[in-house]
Write an enzyme that holds these catalytic residues in place. Structure first.
Site, PDB file in Angstrom:
ATOM      1  N   GLY A 130      -7.033   5.771 -12.424  1.00 37.07           N
ATOM      2  CA  GLY A 130      -7.104   5.811 -11.230  1.00 37.07           C
ATOM      3  C   GLY A 130      -5.378   5.495 -10.663  1.00 37.07           C
ATOM      4  N   ALA A 131      -5.106   6.619 -12.228  1.00 34.02           N
ATOM      5  CA  ALA A 131      -3.771   6.919 -12.363  1.00 34.02           C
ATOM      6  C   ALA A 131      -2.812   7.999 -11.529  1.00 34.02           C
ATOM      7  CB  ALA A 131      -3.251   7.098 -13.229  1.00 34.02           C
ATOM      8  N   SER A 132      -3.508   8.090 -10.806  1.00 33.00           N
ATOM      9  CA  SER A 132      -2.675   9.138  -9.192  1.00 33.00           C
ATOM     10  C   SER A 132      -2.204   8.711  -8.659  1.00 33.00           C
ATOM     11  CB  SER A 132      -4.149   9.936  -8.657  1.00 33.00           C
ATOM     12  OG  SER A 132      -4.641   9.542  -7.932  1.00 33.00           O
ATOM     13  N   ASP A 164     -14.030  11.854 -10.732  1.00 28.37           N
ATOM     14  CA  ASP A 164     -14.578  10.421 -10.398  1.00 28.37           C
ATOM     15  C   ASP A 164     -15.418   9.549 -11.175  1.00 28.37           C
ATOM     16  OD1 ASP A 164     -16.538   9.127  -8.399  1.00 28.37           O
ATOM     17  OD2 ASP A 164     -16.789  10.434  -6.514  1.00 28.37           O
ATOM     18  N   VAL A 165     -14.952   7.955 -11.108  1.00 26.38           N
ATOM     19  CA  VAL A 165     -15.212   7.227 -11.932  1.00 26.38           C
ATOM     20  C   VAL A 165     -16.732   7.056 -11.685  1.00 26.38           C
ATOM     21  CG1 VAL A 165     -13.299   6.942 -13.399  1.00 26.38           C
ATOM     22  CG2 VAL A 165     -13.493   5.234 -10.778  1.00 26.38           C
ATOM     23  N   ASN A 176      -8.781   1.116 -14.123  1.00 26.55           N
ATOM     24  CA  ASN A 176      -7.657   1.038 -12.857  1.00 26.55           C
ATOM     25  C   ASN A 176      -9.012   0.980 -11.799  1.00 26.55           C
ATOM     26  OD1 ASN A 176      -4.831  -0.294 -11.507  1.00 26.55           O
ATOM     27  ND2 ASN A 176      -5.997   2.559 -11.300  1.00 26.55           N
ATOM     28  N   SER A 230      -9.076  -8.179  -9.952  1.00 26.61           N
ATOM     29  CA  SER A 230      -7.912  -8.994  -8.552  1.00 26.61           C
ATOM     30  C   SER A 230      -8.300 -10.511  -8.456  1.00 26.61           C
ATOM     31  CB  SER A 230      -8.946  -8.503  -7.326  1.00 26.61           C
ATOM     32  OG  SER A 230      -8.090  -8.911  -6.756  1.00 26.61           O
ATOM     33  N   TYR A 236     -15.786  -5.747  -1.673  1.00 28.88           N
ATOM     34  CA  TYR A 236     -14.863  -6.399  -2.537  1.00 28.88           C
ATOM     35  C   TYR A 236     -14.571  -7.604  -3.540  1.00 28.88           C
ATOM     36  CZ  TYR A 236      -9.783  -4.908  -4.149  1.00 28.88           C
ATOM     37  OH  TYR A 236      -8.601  -4.699  -4.710  1.00 28.88           O
ATOM     38  N   LYS A 263     -14.719  -7.297  -8.045  1.00 26.58           N
ATOM     39  CA  LYS A 263     -14.058  -7.761  -8.792  1.00 26.58           C
ATOM     40  C   LYS A 263     -14.027  -9.157  -9.631  1.00 26.58           C
ATOM     41  CE  LYS A 263     -11.029  -4.656  -7.661  1.00 26.58           C
ATOM     42  NZ  LYS A 263     -10.895  -3.560  -8.351  1.00 26.58           N
TER      43      LYS A 263
HETATM   44  P1  NDP Z   1      -3.682   2.860  -4.704  1.00 27.62           P
HETATM   45  O1  NDP Z   1      -5.432   2.713  -3.962  1.00 27.62           O
HETATM   46  O2  NDP Z   1      -2.563   3.345  -4.849  1.00 27.62           O
HETATM   47  O3  NDP Z   1      -4.461   3.763  -6.495  1.00 27.62           O
HETATM   48  C1  NDP Z   1      -6.241   3.129  -6.428  1.00 27.62           C
HETATM   49  C2  NDP Z   1      -6.536   4.332  -7.945  1.00 27.62           C
HETATM   50  O4  NDP Z   1      -7.996   4.710  -7.951  1.00 27.62           O
HETATM   51  C3  NDP Z   1      -6.153   5.667  -6.946  1.00 27.62           C
HETATM   52  O5  NDP Z   1      -5.203   6.675  -8.196  1.00 27.62           O
HETATM   53  C4  NDP Z   1      -7.142   6.515  -6.974  1.00 27.62           C
HETATM   54  O6  NDP Z   1      -6.793   8.161  -6.936  1.00 27.62           O
HETATM   55  C5  NDP Z   1      -8.164   5.642  -8.054  1.00 27.62           C
HETATM   56  N1  NDP Z   1      -9.625   5.853  -7.284  1.00 27.62           N
HETATM   57  C6  NDP Z   1     -10.722   5.416  -6.439  1.00 27.62           C
HETATM   58  N2  NDP Z   1     -11.781   5.814  -5.965  1.00 27.62           N
HETATM   59  C7  NDP Z   1     -11.588   6.861  -7.309  1.00 27.62           C
HETATM   60  C8  NDP Z   1     -13.017   7.515  -7.915  1.00 27.62           C
HETATM   61  N3  NDP Z   1     -14.226   7.241  -7.267  1.00 27.62           N
HETATM   62  N4  NDP Z   1     -12.643   7.668  -8.985  1.00 27.62           N
HETATM   63  C9  NDP Z   1     -11.242   7.473  -9.414  1.00 27.62           C
HETATM   64  N5  NDP Z   1     -10.430   7.185  -9.716  1.00 27.62           N
HETATM   65  C10 NDP Z   1     -10.406   6.571  -8.226  1.00 27.62           C
HETATM   66  O7  NDP Z   1      -4.446   1.366  -5.086  1.00 27.62           O
HETATM   67  P2  NDP Z   1      -4.111  -0.129  -6.417  1.00 27.62           P
HETATM   68  O8  NDP Z   1      -2.857   0.718  -6.926  1.00 27.62           O
HETATM   69  O9  NDP Z   1      -3.701  -1.491  -5.499  1.00 27.62           O
HETATM   70  O10 NDP Z   1      -5.154  -0.213  -7.042  1.00 27.62           O
HETATM   71  C11 NDP Z   1      -5.681   0.310  -8.033  1.00 27.62           C
HETATM   72  C12 NDP Z   1      -6.175  -0.910  -9.085  1.00 27.62           C
HETATM   73  O11 NDP Z   1      -5.967  -2.338  -8.551  1.00 27.62           O
HETATM   74  C13 NDP Z   1      -7.664  -1.318  -8.216  1.00 27.62           C
HETATM   75  O12 NDP Z   1      -8.629  -1.533  -9.048  1.00 27.62           O
HETATM   76  C14 NDP Z   1      -7.227  -1.969  -7.211  1.00 27.62           C
HETATM   77  O13 NDP Z   1      -8.361  -2.551  -6.656  1.00 27.62           O
HETATM   78  C15 NDP Z   1      -6.420  -3.548  -7.900  1.00 27.62           C
HETATM   79  N6  NDP Z   1      -6.141  -4.133  -7.519  1.00 27.62           N
HETATM   80  C16 NDP Z   1      -5.078  -3.796  -6.235  1.00 27.62           C
HETATM   81  C17 NDP Z   1      -4.141  -4.998  -5.834  1.00 27.62           C
HETATM   82  C18 NDP Z   1      -3.056  -4.961  -4.771  1.00 27.62           C
HETATM   83  O14 NDP Z   1      -2.384  -5.948  -4.059  1.00 27.62           O
HETATM   84  N7  NDP Z   1      -1.862  -3.210  -4.236  1.00 27.62           N
HETATM   85  C19 NDP Z   1      -4.837  -6.520  -5.706  1.00 27.62           C
HETATM   86  C20 NDP Z   1      -5.177  -6.630  -6.729  1.00 27.62           C
HETATM   87  C21 NDP Z   1      -6.162  -5.629  -7.242  1.00 27.62           C
HETATM   88  P3  NDP Z   1      -8.252   9.260  -6.409  1.00 27.62           P
HETATM   89  O15 NDP Z   1      -8.064   8.568  -5.580  1.00 27.62           O
HETATM   90  O16 NDP Z   1      -6.778  10.168  -6.518  1.00 27.62           O
HETATM   91  O17 NDP Z   1      -9.104   8.782  -6.977  1.00 27.62           O
END
Ligand code: NDP
Length: 268
Positions: A16-18, A66-67, A93, A158, A171, A175
């Protein structure tokens, strides 16, 4: 920098590093010295993250995956391991939000979020993306860490693992499941010198939370529940990840660290 926090010579895989938290953690790990494989579905976005890591003088490997698909996870881990020689640090992540009430509530306010029965595919999409993926990636990376008797695993859970908001069952269960997976794996793998910990972020502004925090009054409500009275930058999460990835945390395992301005101190 204190040598205890130095990650030079270490390699990491961040899912999830995008965007958002995963991107920031990948960049701060690189700043601390690590070479990093960055994974997500949007290739253009992980290539951008990889370019920024290279700009810090570290090696970067973008991997499209896709994880929620275990075969893609196995391939992702093979590719990261081949490119970086091994994975010392794993950050699980990737995640999505989603859910709603199980059923519409009598006399409840009707809106698109609350007036429908929770669909099977919504439940499975959230559980598969957040929780099953965490098991798949841990399962794929662990054998090499067990063999080397060394590894640092950080699962991004979370505050939702312990705060039961209405309409958030899918959700929140995902978590909370990550929290228990973290503790169980810490117990299974501790004797092999593998540290398994989780970070529980509170509110952070990212693509995931933008919509929610933009609902009128929601930002103020979020802040009013936080003892420190403000949100903070994603970098704070990166710095905590560096601690959990470095020798500084060698005696810490099985913990969920909530980085939330104190929110869970009052509500948990
Ligand atoms: P973003 O939406 O910015 O990031 C989510 C990341 O997950 C993206 O890089 C997305 O990449 C990737 N992702 C989603 N689905 C898939 C998949 N099926 N396969 C691979 N990659 C996937 O949100 P956040 O940065 O906020 O979230 C990151 C983590 O932090 C999550 O697990 C979220 O639950 C957790 N979190 C966030 C909080 C917040 O307040 N922001 C609070 C608590 C927890 P792509 O779409 O390119 O696949």
């Amino acid at each position: 920098m204190l040598s205890d926090f130095n990650l030079e010579g270490k390699t990491a895989l961040v899912t999830g590093a995008s965007s958002g938290i995963g991107k920031e953690i990948a960049l701060v790990l690189a700043e601390a010295g690590a070479d990093v494989a960055v994974a997500a579905r949007r290739l253009d976005r992980i290539e951008e993250t990889a370019d920024e890591i290279r700009g810090l003088g570290r090696r970067a490997v973008p991997i499209q995956a896709d994880v929620s698909d275990s075969q893609q996870v196995d391939d992702m881990v093979s590719q990261a391991t081949e490119s970086l020689a091994r994975i010392d640090i794993l950050v699980n992540n990737a995640g999505i939000s989603g859910g709603g009430p199980l059923v519409p509530l009598p006399d409840g306010e009707a809106n698109s979020q609350t007036s429908r029965r929770l669909a099977d595919d919504t439940w499975h999409r959230v559980i598969d993306t957040n929780l099953s993926s965490c098991m798949y990636v841990n399962r794929a990376v662990a054998p090499q860490m067990l063999e080397r008797r060394s590894g640092k695993i950080i699962n991004i859970s979370s505050t939702s693992a312990i705060l039961a908001e209405p309409y958030g069952s899918a959700y929140q269960v995902s978590k909370a499941g990550m929290k228990m997976l973290t503790k169980t794996l810490a117990n299974e793998w501790g004797q092999f010198n593998i540290n398994v910990n989780a970070i529980g972020p509170g509110w952070f502004v990212t693509e995931m939370t933008d919509d929610g925090l933009n609902v009128p009054g929601k930002y103020q409500e979020a802040v009013s529940n936080i003892p420190l009275g403000r949100l903070t930058n994603l970098r704070d999460l990166g710095l905590l990840a560096v601690y959990l990835a470095s020798p500084a945390s060698d005696w810490m395992t099985g913990q969920i660290i909530y980085l939330d301005g104190g929110e869970t101190a009052i509500y948990n």
